[in-house]
Motif scaffolding. Structure first.
Motif, mmCIF file in Angstrom:
data_model
loop_
_atom_site.group_PDB
_atom_site.id
_atom_site.type_symbol
_atom_site.label_atom_id
_atom_site.label_comp_id
_atom_site.label_asym_id
_atom_site.label_seq_id
_atom_site.Cartn_x
_atom_site.Cartn_y
_atom_site.Cartn_z
ATOM 1 N N ARG A 197 -69.398 -22.840 36.523
ATOM 2 C CA ARG A 197 -69.793 -22.228 37.796
ATOM 3 C C ARG A 197 -69.114 -22.923 38.975
ATOM 4 O O ARG A 197 -69.465 -24.051 39.323
ATOM 5 C CB ARG A 197 -71.308 -22.311 37.970
ATOM 6 C CG ARG A 197 -72.074 -21.461 36.963
ATOM 7 C CD ARG A 197 -73.554 -21.545 37.229
ATOM 8 N NE ARG A 197 -74.325 -20.653 36.390
ATOM 9 C CZ ARG A 197 -74.809 -21.002 35.196
ATOM 10 N NH1 ARG A 197 -74.577 -22.192 34.694
ATOM 11 N NH2 ARG A 197 -75.525 -20.134 34.503
ATOM 12 N N THR A 212 -69.676 -29.829 41.718
ATOM 13 C CA THR A 212 -69.809 -30.922 42.690
ATOM 14 C C THR A 212 -70.617 -32.050 42.058
ATOM 15 O O THR A 212 -71.350 -31.819 41.083
ATOM 16 C CB THR A 212 -70.527 -30.405 43.973
ATOM 17 O OG1 THR A 212 -71.074 -31.521 44.653
ATOM 18 C CG2 THR A 212 -71.667 -29.459 43.652
ATOM 19 N N LEU A 217 -81.513 -27.101 37.709
ATOM 20 C CA LEU A 217 -80.610 -28.217 37.400
ATOM 21 C C LEU A 217 -80.625 -28.532 35.905
ATOM 22 O O LEU A 217 -79.573 -28.690 35.285
ATOM 23 C CB LEU A 217 -81.003 -29.464 38.199
ATOM 24 C CG LEU A 217 -80.132 -30.687 37.909
ATOM 25 C CD1 LEU A 217 -78.707 -30.464 38.420
ATOM 26 C CD2 LEU A 217 -80.718 -31.955 38.527
ATOM 27 N N ARG A 271 -76.677 -29.257 46.000
ATOM 28 C CA ARG A 271 -75.973 -27.973 46.167
ATOM 29 C C ARG A 271 -76.916 -26.807 45.832
ATOM 30 O O ARG A 271 -76.915 -25.777 46.509
ATOM 31 C CB ARG A 271 -74.749 -27.984 45.247
ATOM 32 C CG ARG A 271 -73.869 -26.794 45.386
ATOM 33 C CD ARG A 271 -72.903 -26.956 46.566
ATOM 34 N NE ARG A 271 -72.017 -25.820 46.645
ATOM 35 C CZ ARG A 271 -71.943 -25.005 47.685
ATOM 36 N NH1 ARG A 271 -72.673 -25.200 48.754
ATOM 37 N NH2 ARG A 271 -71.111 -23.987 47.669
ATOM 38 N N ILE A 272 -77.699 -26.973 44.757
ATOM 39 C CA ILE A 272 -78.647 -25.925 44.366
ATOM 40 C C ILE A 272 -79.667 -25.712 45.495
ATOM 41 O O ILE A 272 -79.938 -24.576 45.906
ATOM 42 C CB ILE A 272 -79.376 -26.315 43.048
ATOM 43 C CG1 ILE A 272 -78.395 -26.271 41.870
ATOM 44 C CG2 ILE A 272 -80.575 -25.408 42.784
ATOM 45 C CD1 ILE A 272 -78.904 -26.953 40.597
ATOM 46 N N LEU A 327 -71.107 -24.713 41.705
ATOM 47 C CA LEU A 327 -71.853 -25.929 41.351
ATOM 48 C C LEU A 327 -70.927 -27.042 40.866
ATOM 49 O O LEU A 327 -71.374 -28.031 40.282
ATOM 50 C CB LEU A 327 -72.919 -25.617 40.284
ATOM 51 C CG LEU A 327 -74.005 -24.626 40.688
ATOM 52 C CD1 LEU A 327 -75.008 -24.438 39.561
ATOM 53 C CD2 LEU A 327 -74.719 -25.064 41.966
ATOM 54 N N THR A 370 -70.033 -26.198 32.970
ATOM 55 C CA THR A 370 -68.945 -26.479 33.922
ATOM 56 C C THR A 370 -68.289 -25.202 34.453
ATOM 57 O O THR A 370 -67.309 -25.282 35.188
ATOM 58 C CB THR A 370 -67.849 -27.316 33.229
ATOM 59 O OG1 THR A 370 -67.449 -26.618 32.038
ATOM 60 C CG2 THR A 370 -68.340 -28.698 32.865
ATOM 61 N N LYS A 399 -75.205 -31.901 42.198
ATOM 62 C CA LYS A 399 -75.581 -30.522 41.832
ATOM 63 C C LYS A 399 -76.933 -30.134 42.410
ATOM 64 O O LYS A 399 -77.115 -29.021 42.895
ATOM 65 C CB LYS A 399 -75.623 -30.366 40.313
ATOM 66 C CG LYS A 399 -74.272 -30.161 39.655
ATOM 67 C CD LYS A 399 -74.463 -29.553 38.254
ATOM 68 C CE LYS A 399 -73.180 -29.132 37.594
ATOM 69 N NZ LYS A 399 -72.134 -30.127 37.526
ATOM 70 N N PRO A 441 -85.626 -25.706 41.874
ATOM 71 C CA PRO A 441 -84.326 -26.380 41.828
ATOM 72 C C PRO A 441 -84.212 -27.348 40.653
ATOM 73 O O PRO A 441 -83.155 -27.445 40.021
ATOM 74 C CB PRO A 441 -84.269 -27.138 43.164
ATOM 75 C CG PRO A 441 -85.194 -26.404 44.069
ATOM 76 C CD PRO A 441 -86.266 -25.813 43.202
ATOM 77 N N VAL A 447 -78.504 -26.022 34.055
ATOM 78 C CA VAL A 447 -77.065 -25.867 34.328
ATOM 79 C C VAL A 447 -76.287 -27.178 34.313
ATOM 80 O O VAL A 447 -75.067 -27.173 34.403
ATOM 81 C CB VAL A 447 -76.806 -25.177 35.704
ATOM 82 C CG1 VAL A 447 -77.494 -23.833 35.794
ATOM 83 C CG2 VAL A 447 -77.205 -26.070 36.868
ATOM 84 N N GLN A 448 -76.993 -28.315 34.168
ATOM 85 C CA GLN A 448 -76.283 -29.575 34.457
ATOM 86 C C GLN A 448 -75.162 -29.900 33.486
ATOM 87 O O GLN A 448 -74.215 -30.581 33.860
ATOM 88 C CB GLN A 448 -77.242 -30.747 34.620
ATOM 89 C CG GLN A 448 -78.035 -31.128 33.419
ATOM 90 C CD GLN A 448 -79.053 -32.222 33.798
ATOM 91 O OE1 GLN A 448 -78.947 -32.827 34.857
ATOM 92 N NE2 GLN A 448 -80.026 -32.451 32.943
#
Ligand code: S3P
Length: 168
Positions: free
Chosen positions: A117, A122, A108, A128-129, A120, A115, A125, A104, A111-112
């Protein structure tokens, strides 16, 4: 061997590794999310917002059926492709299906700053992951060929997949 199909959670490197593999093999590269966006003429996040997730899953399902009828492709699937077991069953008939995995925290970090997805989108993140991974883990684990990508470059992940292909 006809197709190589990359499965795995968001941010595990399916598209990057897929491009490398396709280039090395001289195969066609298909990014399923990009293909769906192109056909629909709108972004995945808009498809989710305007028509809902079930509609997106039906688009994914139709595309799997279409791609499973062709060969010489490297296919990067969307992270939720495993939610319908028929998708994996159809792809397994056409070639090698490999699941890319990552922790995870590494997901993160990858992907952090993105924008696009909807799942995700939220504030928390990582939470959620972890939640989505927990729900799907058994589905990813059911794929027998897997590569843990945390410590590997996309080129090395591609090497590992080519080795798996050689031993088939
Ligand atoms: C999804 C993953 C996304 C995309 C959609 C839903 C998922 O693809 O298909 O946002 O359910 O895990 P990537 O894995 O390429 O980000």
């Amino acid at each position: 061997m006809k197709n190589i199909v990359l499965v795995g959670f968001m941010g595990t490197g399916k598209s990057r590794v897929g491009r490398i593999l396709a280039q090395r093999l001289g195969y066609v590269f298909v990014d399923m999310d990009a293909a769906i966006e192109e056909r629909e003429g709108r972004a995945i996040s808009r498809i989710f917002a305007e028509n809902g997730e079930p509609y997106f899953r039906s688009l994914e399902r139709s595309l799997v059926q279409e791609l499973a009828g062709k060969g010489n492709q490297v296919i990067a699937t969307g992270g939720g492709i495993v939610l319908n077991p028929d998708n994996i069953r159809d792809f397994e008939r056409t070639g090698l299906v490999v699941c890319l995995m990552a922790s995870p925290e590494v997901i993160l970090s990858r992907v952090q700053h993105e924008t696009h997805r909807p799942l995700l989108a939220t504030g928390d993140k990582l939470g959620r992951i972890q939640e989505l991974l927990a729900k799907r883990q058994a589905l990813y684990d059911a794929i027998s060929k897997r590569v843990a990508t945390d410590e590997l470059s996309p080129e090395t992940v591609a090497d590992r997949i080519l080795e798996m292909r050689d031993t088939l």
